[in-house]
Design a protein around this motif. Structure first.
Motif, short mmCIF file in Angstrom:
data_model
loop_
_atom_site.label_atom_id
_atom_site.label_comp_id
_atom_site.label_asym_id
_atom_site.label_seq_id
_atom_site.Cartn_x
_atom_site.Cartn_y
_atom_site.Cartn_z
N UNK A 55 0.83 -1.21 0.00
CA UNK A 55 0.00 0.00 0.00
C UNK A 55 0.87 1.26 0.00
N UNK A 56 1.92 1.24 0.82
CA UNK A 56 2.85 2.39 0.85
C UNK A 56 3.49 2.60 -0.52
N UNK A 57 3.92 1.49 -1.14
CA UNK A 57 4.55 1.57 -2.47
C UNK A 57 3.57 2.13 -3.49
N UNK A 58 2.31 1.70 -3.41
CA UNK A 58 1.29 2.19 -4.34
C UNK A 58 1.06 3.69 -4.16
N UNK A 59 0.92 4.12 -2.90
CA UNK A 59 0.70 5.54 -2.63
C UNK A 59 1.89 6.38 -3.09
N UNK A 60 3.11 5.83 -2.89
CA UNK A 60 4.32 6.54 -3.32
C UNK A 60 4.35 6.65 -4.84
N UNK A 61 3.95 5.58 -5.54
CA UNK A 61 3.91 5.60 -7.01
C UNK A 61 2.91 6.63 -7.51
N UNK A 62 1.74 6.67 -6.87
CA UNK A 62 0.71 7.65 -7.24
C UNK A 62 1.22 9.07 -7.03
N UNK A 63 1.93 9.28 -5.91
CA UNK A 63 2.48 10.60 -5.62
C UNK A 63 3.49 11.03 -6.68
N UNK A 64 4.37 10.09 -7.06
CA UNK A 64 5.38 10.39 -8.09
C UNK A 64 4.70 10.70 -9.42
N UNK A 65 3.68 9.94 -9.76
CA UNK A 65 2.97 10.16 -11.02
C UNK A 65 2.30 11.53 -11.04
N UNK A 66 1.74 11.94 -9.89
CA UNK A 66 1.12 13.26 -9.79
C UNK A 66 2.15 14.36 -9.99
N UNK A 67 3.32 14.17 -9.37
CA UNK A 67 4.40 15.17 -9.50
C UNK A 67 4.85 15.27 -10.95
#
Length: 215
Positions: A55-67
């Motif tokens: 879940x942490x990895x998924x949230x981090x990936x989403x954050x990077x994609x947003x950036x």
């Protein structure tokens, strides 16, 4: 981030295995029931933790994609702004060039453009054509008056848009030859206008920065 999650998973797995072995010490290699219990223990303890790491990895990936998406959008917005500024600058440049090349009737035997008048020398005391052109500029409503006033206004507008373009390229950490080119195009013109007190020093200095660079 991915390395941190992998290390965390390895550490947690090691802790779980060591904890099991330290509490339930004894051979389990030949005991199928114990192997089953060991597997249930490992899965029961590690599965929630691994799911949490996922879940942490998924949230981090989403954050990077947003950036990255924001950077992409900003990039295209800035490119669009640059293109719009380029169009305005080019349009003003063409209008000024057209004005300084416009043939003005000054007398029965003198029809001249401002560009041609300036080419004869920048000193009105030694350039009769330029002196005549500027004398007609003082006549309200005359073509020479309207032309020079239009040129000055457009030079002021051009300065504003060039400065905006320079600010934008500085923010993007880019270097563009366009501002320097457009300034050099009207360096001589603004010098002549300034000598004859038709434009202020600030406007003249903007277009004459190349001279200062060479000093």
């Amino acid at each position: 981030m991915s390395k941190v999650l992998i290390v965390a998973a390895i550490i947690m797995t090691s802790i779980v295995v060591i904890a099991y072995l330290s509490i339930f010490a004894g051979p389990i290699a030949a005991n199928q029931e114990k192997w089953g219990q060991f597997g249930d223990y490992i899965g029961g303890v590690l599965n929630p933790f691994i799911a949490f790491l996922a879940l942490i990895a998924l949230l981090h990936t989403i954050k990077i994609q947003k950036i990255e998406l924001k950077k992409t959008i900003t990039h295209f917005e800035n490119e669009s702004k640059k293109a719009d500024l380029n169009k305005i600058i080019e349009s003003l440049h063409r209008r000024i060039k057209t004005s300084i090349e416009k043939q003005i009737v000054l007398s029965d035997d003198m029809t001249v453009s401002l560009d041609k008048a300036i080419s004869g020398g920048e000193d009105v005391l030694q350039n009769e054509m330029l002196a005549t052109y500027f004398s007609y500029h003082k006549r309200l409503g005359h073509d020479a008056n309207l032309t020079i006033n239009s040129i000055i206004k457009e030079l002021e507008q051009l300065q504003i848009y060039i400065e905006r373009y320079e600010t934008l390229t500085e923010e993007l950490k880019e270097k563009s030859p366009f501002p320097r080119f457009y300034k050099s195009e009207f360096n001589k013109l603004t010098r002549v206008l300034n000598k004859n007190e038709l434009i202020n020093d600030k406007l003249y200095q903007f277009y004459s920065y190349l001279e200062h660079d060479l000093e």
